[in-house]
Scaffold this active site. Sequence first.
Site, mmCIF file in Angstrom:
data_model
loop_
_atom_site.group_PDB
_atom_site.id
_atom_site.type_symbol
_atom_site.label_atom_id
_atom_site.label_comp_id
_atom_site.label_asym_id
_atom_site.label_seq_id
_atom_site.Cartn_x
_atom_site.Cartn_y
_atom_site.Cartn_z
ATOM 1 N N MET A 135 -4.221 25.050 8.275
ATOM 2 C CA MET A 135 -5.515 24.159 8.950
ATOM 3 C C MET A 135 -5.426 22.417 8.597
ATOM 4 S SD MET A 135 -6.940 26.972 9.097
ATOM 5 C CE MET A 135 -7.226 28.474 9.131
ATOM 6 N N CYS A 136 -4.991 22.127 9.496
ATOM 7 C CA CYS A 136 -4.202 21.067 9.094
ATOM 8 C C CYS A 136 -4.750 19.541 10.457
ATOM 9 C CB CYS A 136 -3.052 21.529 9.591
ATOM 10 S SG CYS A 136 -2.600 22.321 7.793
#
Lengths: 312, 650
Positions: A1-2
């Site tokens: 998640m980035c």
Amino acid sequence: MCSIAGILFKNGKRSNLGLTTGEALTEMMDACRHRGPDSAGWALYKEPREGKLRLRFFVSRGAGQSEDVARIREGLMANGAAIVEEEAVGCTYGAVVEHEGDIQKFSYAMERVGKLVSVGSSLDLIKDVGQPYGLQKVYGIAQFNGSHAIGHTRLATETGVHPETAHPFWATGFADVATVHNGQITNYWIMRRRLERRGMEFRTENDTELIAVYLAYKMSQGVLLEDALRSSLDDLDGTFSYLVATKDSIGYAKDKLAAKPMVKYEDEDLIALASEEVALNRLFPGRALDTTEPAPLTCGLWSLGKKTEGAL
Amino acid sequence: MVTIDLAQTTVRKVNEILRGFGATHQNAEIVNPDAKHYIGVGLVTPTKVIIRGSAGYYCGGLCDGPHFKVDKNVSWGVGDNLLAGSIEVGGNAGAIAGVGMRGGDIVVRGNVGSRAGQVMKKGTLCCAGNANFMAGYMIYGGRVIILGNSGERVGEDMMGGEIYVGGKVESLGNDAMLVEPSSTDLDSVMEFLDRYDIAFQGSFKKIVCAGKTLRYGTAEPRLRKIPFTTFSSGGAEDYWNAKVQEDIRVKAHIGRYRIRGYGTSRHLPHFQDIAFKADLTGAGMDPDVVSRVNLRTFLGEKHGGRSLDLSMPVMIAPMSYGALSKQMKLALGIASRMSGISENSGEGGMLSEERAEARQMIAQCLAGRLGWNVHDVKRADCIEIYISQGAKPGLGGQLMAEKLTREIAAVRGIPAGMDLRSPSRHPDILGGDDLIMKVEELREATGWRVPISIKLGAGRIRDDIKIALKDGIDFVELDGMQGGTGAAGSEVAEFVGIPTIAGLQEAIDGLAEIDCQGQLPIVLMGGVKDGVDAAKAIALGATAVACGSSMLIAAGCIACMQCSVGSCVIGAATQDPEHTARFDVEKRALQVHQYLEAIRWQLASIAHAHGYSDIRQLSRNDLVALTPEAAALTRLPYDESLAGKVRGRI
């Protein structure tokens, strides 16, 4: 998640962006920092030096630091590596050493004396808890003006917020290979066990490290990086947009569901890839860019000195 | 035309300016957009906005009426939920262009990314270049025109609408089929292309829904003889019991999973396995007890929005108009106002009459975006992003054809008469990173005025709560396994998820792990039946609770678990006019209100008996576990001798 970002100047020629390579990458990461407010990291590819290796370790902040550094220095010497240059900055200790011999053995040995972040003739991997602008100052990222680099900002979902769990990840044991990744590899344990049976070691339970080791292992078996990228599309399950860098190239792969975004901009001089176009626009403020979103189930590779489009 | 330089200001400021311009009929040109996100979100005026460059995520999202022209590219979600107006994009569009649109035109002169038009309901999405995979994914209506190649699996799971492809149809999605376009179809498409000066020589192929999977196969036989109160398992006597036999017979007939209402009907560790240590004999004897304890609760001010102001830490849980009748929803709206708490739209859009009745209304945003629109967003007092539900974590809602009447379908913007299986996954929230962006879009659409919450079914809650905290959510609605539902597969309702008390403990532990105890209010739901349960939840660490099933039972529900069938005898969970006629809105509203007041009395009495003047003084030190299981889930002390003493008390 980035968010992920990467930049490569194809001819080795530096930018006319008015930014150093380090600043350019940091700008891209800052533009996407909303996607990952927990930690940030850079894999910088510095000028290789004949017969020398760059190593970076995590060390304690404050009181325990000198102890950690002393232990690492001792370990380096015990493993036949003569320190040429060194620095202790933030939560890391970096050293340039003279070393000959098997790098994998050397790095597995060094991991017994300290938390090894990266090893390479060119790669220097810096990561920490915090946001790109703040960390750029601490670690002097702006001074870096090399040919290529990849970076990452992280929103921790399954593992904690520590420097160790920040990206990029070095391919443990393999010089100069690093990855950044947005998404989740769902067949992590199957793939990890498969690689462990072949003698690979893992330092974290982060799926990005798996990608790095997977690619590096393939290359160590004589597979070309482009073929390793292609086979990763079949071998890895889950959602992913990832970037890989070696001492002379940057590549990407994107899974079939395309659930994780990635946009690329390419001209004669450079290739830039990022999670969002807003990051690419940081390099060229005020310009409407000709960008493309790489298609699902594709990969690409760009190497220094090669002008050709790299989508595979 | 006024020029705004986005290099000199923020998108938030620009959106405020644009809203002001709309009021004075001015148009705007935006220079140096540099692919920034949320430009023009939430505009409801016919303003013209020209963007000189590229725009980022959700350009023109949640709008009704404006006209956007973007010189170059747009990122994901251009024209999200557009109601009317137009968006013209000179370059390419990222994934989910026109997601959930309900009207207007979106024209992309370059290529579009994957899942173009996902869950759209009306309007036209036109791509002059090529589309990526799953264009027209789960569309309920509207028109997608692709002049180039379709990409793979075009029209995947479409339920209505039409897709025209000028280039190659690379492959058809599930339940999509090719048909010959009529001359009226083609005239209309060509007229559209002319309107936007798009040249096209060639022929179109038309793709529509084949309709093979719109309804379940064999209907479930109607059974009503074994109600909720007969638990399906739990002891040796349940082996091959009547309910198990019934289940086998029904499945032998229909050959698939069964659908039913309500939550799990198994014994799970729950609030009855926790007790207050103190002897509460005499609690509530004081006739003024309610005025002696502060119950008032504010929720959602964390990021600067106007918080919900609840007269006690209780909400009405989200239940949709569709699953419930209009009359039942009205009764809930009235009761929520009378008791000074909040009501929730649930899936499927906000009922205007109910909005008028409820003083505080939460608008729920679900994956199918059924009934979702900018006007309801603007008139809501709080937005709730539904990720999942305790009764069926990870799955979407179901509304059987019997209940999907013309009126309900119209509110939701979809065709009537199918077995509606709502998508389980948001088109634009595929991870924690996208969630941040959705939250920001909603903040822009509401002018940062209202709280934004998230509803999480208790599953991987220890991780999820951390993501919620980092993603700028104001509070979490946490739903445990005992939570009810209007319709779910019975196996899912029985066996998927984790118990409510375990969910709460995991959430609290998750926050503690990152040193953020108490930084994210948790509203607990999932089988919270009364004020005693509510007081225990608050003592365990919840900020408030929400009640669903108990509200329905207060309104006369007989817990037959047949909510999905559509013939609810009391007229609460049905759309059949014969049944709803039986439902007396005012009387039922009063019953619900009275039950809420009983909850208030219980909360106050328990706190008062402890010597507290504020309900928040209750803490885990006041609780004891009565069973080893409850102790293991909550880490409350379990002491056999103490348990023996307090067992039988509340």
